[in-house]
Design a protein around this motif. Structure first.
Motif, PDB file in Angstrom:
ATOM      1  N   UNK A  58     -24.490   2.251 -25.086  1.00  7.36           N
ATOM      2  CA  UNK A  58     -24.235   1.547 -23.821  1.00  7.36           C
ATOM      3  C   UNK A  58     -25.128   0.325 -23.704  1.00  7.36           C
ATOM      4  N   UNK A  59     -26.392   0.489 -24.075  1.00  7.28           N
ATOM      5  CA  UNK A  59     -27.344  -0.622 -24.028  1.00  7.28           C
ATOM      6  C   UNK A  59     -26.926  -1.743 -24.978  1.00  7.28           C
ATOM      7  N   UNK A  60     -26.508  -1.379 -26.175  1.00  5.34           N
ATOM      8  CA  UNK A  60     -26.042  -2.382 -27.155  1.00  5.34           C
ATOM      9  C   UNK A  60     -24.821  -3.112 -26.635  1.00  5.34           C
ATOM     10  N   UNK A  61     -23.885  -2.348 -26.039  1.00  6.30           N
ATOM     11  CA  UNK A  61     -22.684  -2.971 -25.506  1.00  6.30           C
ATOM     12  C   UNK A  61     -23.015  -3.976 -24.407  1.00  6.30           C
ATOM     13  N   UNK A  62     -24.013  -3.652 -23.575  1.00  3.16           N
ATOM     14  CA  UNK A  62     -24.422  -4.585 -22.515  1.00  3.16           C
ATOM     15  C   UNK A  62     -25.031  -5.856 -23.110  1.00  3.16           C
ATOM     16  N   UNK A  63     -25.759  -5.716 -24.206  1.00  2.00           N
ATOM     17  CA  UNK A  63     -26.421  -6.870 -24.830  1.00  2.00           C
ATOM     18  C   UNK A  63     -25.442  -7.788 -25.540  1.00  2.00           C
ATOM     19  N   UNK A  64     -24.449  -7.193 -26.218  1.00  2.00           N
ATOM     20  CA  UNK A  64     -23.554  -8.008 -27.049  1.00  2.00           C
ATOM     21  C   UNK A  64     -22.141  -8.152 -26.483  1.00  2.00           C
ATOM     22  N   UNK A  65     -21.834  -7.409 -25.423  1.00  2.00           N
ATOM     23  CA  UNK A  65     -20.534  -7.539 -24.779  1.00  2.00           C
ATOM     24  C   UNK A  65     -19.481  -6.575 -25.286  1.00  2.00           C
ATOM     25  N   UNK A  66     -19.430  -6.334 -26.580  1.00  2.00           N
ATOM     26  CA  UNK A  66     -18.390  -5.470 -27.154  1.00  2.00           C
ATOM     27  C   UNK A  66     -18.904  -4.909 -28.474  1.00  2.00           C
ATOM     28  N   UNK A  67     -18.585  -3.660 -28.707  1.00  2.00           N
ATOM     29  CA  UNK A  67     -18.931  -3.031 -29.979  1.00  2.00           C
ATOM     30  C   UNK A  67     -17.636  -2.691 -30.689  1.00  2.00           C
ATOM     31  N   UNK A  68     -17.564  -3.046 -31.946  1.00  2.00           N
ATOM     32  CA  UNK A  68     -16.360  -2.750 -32.735  1.00  2.00           C
ATOM     33  C   UNK A  68     -16.446  -1.311 -33.238  1.00  2.00           C
ATOM     34  N   UNK A 112     -17.778   6.307 -29.521  1.00  2.00           N
ATOM     35  CA  UNK A 112     -17.945   4.857 -29.386  1.00  2.00           C
ATOM     36  C   UNK A 112     -16.830   4.259 -28.527  1.00  2.00           C
ATOM     37  N   UNK A 113     -15.614   4.719 -28.729  1.00  2.00           N
ATOM     38  CA  UNK A 113     -14.458   4.185 -28.004  1.00  2.00           C
ATOM     39  C   UNK A 113     -14.508   4.530 -26.518  1.00  2.00           C
ATOM     40  N   UNK A 114     -15.046   5.706 -26.201  1.00  2.00           N
ATOM     41  CA  UNK A 114     -15.063   6.160 -24.800  1.00  2.00           C
ATOM     42  C   UNK A 114     -16.414   5.962 -24.117  1.00  2.00           C
ATOM     43  N   UNK A 115     -17.322   5.231 -24.740  1.00  2.00           N
ATOM     44  CA  UNK A 115     -18.667   5.086 -24.168  1.00  2.00           C
ATOM     45  C   UNK A 115     -18.654   4.434 -22.784  1.00  2.00           C
ATOM     46  N   UNK A 116     -17.740   3.492 -22.530  1.00  2.00           N
ATOM     47  CA  UNK A 116     -17.687   2.863 -21.204  1.00  2.00           C
ATOM     48  C   UNK A 116     -17.202   3.861 -20.148  1.00  2.00           C
ATOM     49  N   UNK A 117     -16.268   4.755 -20.514  1.00  2.00           N
ATOM     50  CA  UNK A 117     -15.810   5.794 -19.588  1.00  2.00           C
ATOM     51  C   UNK A 117     -16.930   6.791 -19.312  1.00  2.00           C
ATOM     52  N   UNK A 118     -17.661   7.128 -20.373  1.00  2.00           N
ATOM     53  CA  UNK A 118     -18.802   8.043 -20.219  1.00  2.00           C
ATOM     54  C   UNK A 118     -19.841   7.416 -19.289  1.00  2.00           C
ATOM     55  N   UNK A 119     -20.063   6.111 -19.456  1.00  2.00           N
ATOM     56  CA  UNK A 119     -21.024   5.401 -18.606  1.00  2.00           C
ATOM     57  C   UNK A 119     -20.600   5.453 -17.139  1.00  2.00           C
ATOM     58  N   UNK A 120     -19.310   5.207 -16.868  1.00  2.00           N
ATOM     59  CA  UNK A 120     -18.811   5.256 -15.486  1.00  2.00           C
ATOM     60  C   UNK A 120     -18.941   6.660 -14.904  1.00  2.00           C
ATOM     61  N   UNK A 121     -18.679   7.666 -15.718  1.00  2.00           N
ATOM     62  CA  UNK A 121     -18.751   9.051 -15.274  1.00  2.00           C
ATOM     63  C   UNK A 121     -20.190   9.451 -14.914  1.00  2.00           C
ATOM     64  N   UNK A 122     -21.127   9.050 -15.750  1.00  2.00           N
ATOM     65  CA  UNK A 122     -22.528   9.441 -15.550  1.00  2.00           C
ATOM     66  C   UNK A 122     -23.215   8.568 -14.495  1.00  2.00           C
TER      67      UNK A 122
END
Length: 193
Positions: free
Chosen positions: A29-39, A150-160
């Protein structure tokens, strides 16, 4: 070539525990915030390829460049140690401007977080106990689990939620720090003897 369900399950569980993709969710989640998107696909596939190649040539490659498995594990322990410090203290040790979605998917996500020294040295020890095809199958199952997380990390973030993420980040930072210390102490003994 015969598949053994018990070997596959045991190798999968050992690798799953060492890779600890669930524990790495705060880092993802932290990496995604820093770079915008993770492949997710790229990170999963690269991690899987690294692990399977290392399974076949890891020990020979390390020997060829004059590094033993213990030295490799100690170096990896340092990387995990600094990542854990980032999580616990909320600091950034690597420069953010050098990161983008492509490089973040490879480093530090695919290597060393997923296919890191812990998982690579674990593969070498599994190879001594299990048939190679069963280990490869266990790696593939782990890669599929990693992809889903990795694909659902944004959903996990919203849930938590943000507070939950902060708490999990600190807790897993301490766990990652403990893994780094364990990896360091287990392998530094072998180097000093």
């Amino acid at each position: 070539m015969e598949f053994n369900i018990k070997q596959i399950f045991t190798a999968f569980m050992v690798l799953f525990a060492v890779i600890d993709i669930i524990g790495n969710i705060p880092i993802i989640i932290d990496l995604r915030k820093k770079v915008g998107h993770i492949q997710s696909e790229k990170a999963s596939v690269i991690a899987g390829i690294i692990m399977i190649i290392f399974l076949f040539v890891g020990e020979r490659l390390l020997r060829f460049i004059g590094v033993d498995v213990n030295s490799f594990a100690v170096a990896g322990a340092f990387i995990l140690f600094f990542i854990a410090l980032e999580m616990i203290l909320g600091i950034t040790l690597y420069r953010e401007e050098e990161s983008n979605a492509i490089t973040a998917s490879v480093f530090p996500l695919a290597f060393p977080l997923i296919a890191g020294p812990g998982s690579l040295t674990t593969l070498l020890s599994l190879r001594a106990e299990f048939d190679i095809q069963n280990i490869i199958f266990a790696v593939i199952i782990n890669v599929l689990v990693i992809y889903v997380v990795l694909k659902t990390s944004s959903k996990i973030e919203r849930l938590i939620g943000p507070n939950g993420i902060r708490i999990i980040r600190k807790v897993f930072g301490v766990i990652l720090l403990a893994i780094a210390v364990k990896l360091f102490t287990a392998n530094i003994k072998a180097l000093l003897i």
